[in-house]
Design an enzyme around this catalytic site. Structure first.
Site, PDB file in Angstrom:
ATOM      1  N   HIS A 161      47.971 -13.620  53.291  1.00  0.00           N
ATOM      2  CA  HIS A 161      48.234 -13.686  51.731  1.00  0.00           C
ATOM      3  C   HIS A 161      46.916 -14.304  50.657  1.00  0.00           C
ATOM      4  O   HIS A 161      46.525 -13.931  49.514  1.00  0.00           O
ATOM      5  CB  HIS A 161      49.616 -14.035  51.242  1.00  0.00           C
ATOM      6  N   HIS A 203      53.651 -21.220  56.117  1.00  0.00           N
ATOM      7  CA  HIS A 203      52.389 -21.255  56.431  1.00  0.00           C
ATOM      8  C   HIS A 203      52.665 -23.372  56.481  1.00  0.00           C
ATOM      9  O   HIS A 203      53.371 -23.763  55.067  1.00  0.00           O
ATOM     10  CB  HIS A 203      51.225 -20.497  56.187  1.00  0.00           C
TER      11      HIS A 203
END
Length: 239
Positions: A161, A203
């Protein structure tokens, strides 16, 4: 009288030190007397430094994962973060770009959309390769309820992303004529996409930071390999 063996330490099975006088590097004999090994005494220090940085990264990522689940401290914001997550997903971007390419009625618009589409494909392939090579697991507090995941998505490094947001953000700012509020909105969207990855626990911080840098560099590659209008006509006639 001193023993003759004392004059030649190598005969006594010792480990003679070779190298510079400051002792930065030394060669030590292994089991085979004809081989030598170069040892750098600084490597343990570097390993400790890397371990410390990794520990800080894991600790900070865990502290910032305040939307990892509904009962987290910021659990009420989780639906909004997941909406931002979908806005940076590859499938909507690929589908939307392909639709704009099909509907565009000008050569300039088709050229821009085609290069954006190729950049998105390049980003997808490169991120998949890096994730498969590094194989860093996602944070332990992450809950795998992401939209449209694949097998490689169980790995964390780098954030796809973040790479996509950085590359698309630079692309849109460079090739679309936008008013100042829209340019600010794009920059804000890029930052929110990266922040949402950490807040949702998807993440670690370093995954997102490296992803931003990687996406920034990917745009440079897209500019270097830019498809001209002539190439667009050839591809259009071929397909």
């Amino acid at each position: 009288m001193p023993s003759p063996k004392a004059k030649n330490p190598s005969r006594s099975g010792g480990s003679p030190v070779l190298g510079s006088s400051n002792g930065r590097y030394d060669f030590r004999q292994g089991s085979d007397p004809t081989t030598a090994r170069l040892r750098c005494p600084e490597s343990p220090t570097r390993r400790r430094a890397l371990s410390s940085l990794l520990a800080i990264d894991l600790w900070l990522s865990k502290q910032l994962g305040v939307c990892a689940c509904e009962d987290s401290s910021w659990g009420s914001v989780r639906p909004l973060m997941k909406l931002i997550e979908v806005s940076g997903h590859g499938i909507p971007w690929l589908a939307g770009t392909a639709y704009c390419l099909y509907k565009s009625d000008s050569a300039a618009g088709q050229e821009v959309m085609l290069n954006l589409f190729m950049g998105l494909l390049f980003d997808l392939v490169l991120v998949t390769i890096v994730k498969a090579v590094v194989r860093r697991r996602r944070p332990a507090h992450n809950r795998m309820d992401m939209f449209a995941t694949f097998s490689v998505d169980r790995y964390s490094f780098p954030s796809g992303h973040a790479t996509r947001a950085a590359m698309c953000g630079r692309f849109l700012l460079a090739h679309l004529v936008l008013a100042a509020p829209l340019r600010v909105l794009i920059l804000l969207w890029v930052g929110l996409v990266g922040l949402s990855r950490v807040l949702l626990g998807r993440h670690n911080v370093t995954d997102v930071v490296f992803g931003f840098w990687m996406g920034y560099c990917q745009y440079n590659v897209v500019e270097m390999l830019w498809l001209s209008p002539q190439t667009l006509v050839i591809l259009w006639n071929f397909f």
